[in-house]
Structure formats: structure tokens, C-alpha cells
Design an enzyme around this catalytic site. Sequence first.
Site, PDB file in Angstrom:
ATOM      1  N   GLU A 209       0.691  -1.224  -0.321  1.00  0.00           N
ATOM      2  CA  GLU A 209      -0.279  -0.205   0.029  1.00  0.00           C
ATOM      3  C   GLU A 209       0.614   0.854   0.396  1.00  0.00           C
ATOM      4  OE1 GLU A 209      -2.459  -0.624   3.173  1.00  0.00           O
ATOM      5  OE2 GLU A 209      -0.927  -0.344   4.993  1.00  0.00           O
ATOM      6  N   HIS A 247      -4.234   2.620   7.302  1.00  0.00           N
ATOM      7  CA  HIS A 247      -3.110   1.717   8.810  1.00  0.00           C
ATOM      8  C   HIS A 247      -1.929   4.015   8.629  1.00  0.00           C
ATOM      9  CE1 HIS A 247      -3.225  -2.220   7.050  1.00  0.00           C
ATOM     10  NE2 HIS A 247      -3.782  -1.876   8.205  1.00  0.00           N
TER      11      HIS A 247
END
Length: 294
Positions: A209, A247
Site C-alpha cells: 500500500e 494504516h
Amino acid sequence: MAILVDNNSRIVVQGLTGSAGRRHALLCREYGSQVVAGVTPGKGGTQVEGIPVFDSVEQAVRQTGADVGLIFVPPPVAADAILEACAAQLDLAVCITEGIPVRDMVLVNRMLRESRTRLIGPNCPGLITPGACKVGIMPGEIHRPGAIGVVSRSGTLTYEAVQQLSDAGLGQSTCVGIGGDPIIGTSFIDILQLFNEDPATEGVFLIGEIGGSAEEEAAAWIGRHMRKPVAAFIAGRTAPPGKRMGHAGAVISGASGRAVDKITALQAAGVEVATGPARLAEAMQQALRRGAGS
């Protein structure tokens, strides 16, 4: 074979008497994992559905032979729980806890360098060797035994990738969620190396990511060392700079951590990168075909 855990792994759950620890420990046991002990200071001598509870990890290891720790404790005390697992010389500690202060993890990582304990996480879903052992919160029913290793920074996308792989007949050797925080105990490269050396793993699916440089570093390692086909997916292609996306580590800063740079690095290393989240298994199949033809 598999990596990190198998049907011989013996699990001690730190925070077993809490609601999350209890629920997921029992789900791990239901899956077939050997959950042999729990730890909650002050509650030693009690039980949770037949699982003995101890006051310390050291006591649990000494009396049950536990070698894997599963950590479900609040963020303010999670670093101490990890250090306790290290002091008890567990082979592996898996920390599910989200929100551990970065300063705490800096100190933990310093101690890990001198420890025999490998840490997975924090802020991760754990890992699973299908049909043998589950340590964490991954949904066991979607996994199938097989030869594809999975390593991921994302929890939810891991489940999507595994479901697609299983539906396509591509079972998994081991699936590892390394965690999405800026500081974690085990990197993409660490897991890639283990899969590279595992004779039961024939290919690897990597889920990355935006944020940081872990995927670019993994791409460089793959280009130099990986002997098995790798497919990948990078989440966050449309994320705006400076905005955190899920996150703590998923932040683009300036020209750093962009999805396009990660994709370019992976493709340059020979990795088959999926063009969208619905095409994960397709990318893995293509990587395997390319590997068979090389």
C-alpha cells in the site's frame, strides 16, 4: 512444509481473559491450533474454557512448552507484552494490537535485535498455515492448503486475495500479515526470504500500500534474489498526498510512498502487478505461467 507456524506450534495468548483475546483464542483453537496457555497478571491459576491462565509468559512457557505468543492487550501496555515474550524466549510473537505509540516500538525494535524472538506486527491480522495452525484474527474458512505464499501490509485485502486464490484453486502455504504501522517487527523482505527457501512454496503474492519504502525495498530484493514467481497488488493508487488512508504507515509525503513508484519498482523486478482488486488471482496465475515458461 510451511513457514513460521505449523501443527506443532504451541500458543500462549497474552490478554486471554479480555473479550478480544478470549474470542480469537477460542477461534484459533477451533481451527485446530494448539492454544496451550493464557497470560493475565493477577489471574494466574484460573482457566478460560480449559485453557490455563498464568501470571507471566515465563511461567506459561515453563509449564506448557509454549513457543508462539499471541498478543491481545491495550496499546499502552503492548510494548511491555512484546518485551515479556522476548524475555521468555518465544520463537515467535504475533501482536494484533493497533495504536502502539511509535516511540514504544522504537524501543521494542532495539530489543528485538538482541532477541531470539521474531515479532509479527503490531497492527496486523496475524498468520495462518492452512489446515495446520492459525495465530491471529484471519478467517480460517477462506484458506486452502497449497503452494502460494501470501505476505501483506493490509488485513482486509489479505482476505480478499486469499478468497480469490482459493476460488481459483490456488491454495496457500502460509499467509502472513506483517502489519501496517510505520515500525514493525518483520518486513516484506524477511518473509520473502523465508518463502524463497521453503520447498512447499511455489509462488508468492505480495500486497502493499501507499506510504514508506517497504515495497520498493522488497522489489529490489526480489530482482536480486527471488527464485520463485511473484505477483502483487498495491492499494491506494488514488490516495491524495498527505492524507492517512487506514494504516498509520499509509501516508504519501511529497514524492515518497506513491503507489505509482511502488508499482514501477515491482514491475522492473519482474513482478506481475494486478491492475485492480478484482484481478488478484489472475495476476498470480499469470506470474506462475511466466515462471513455468522461463
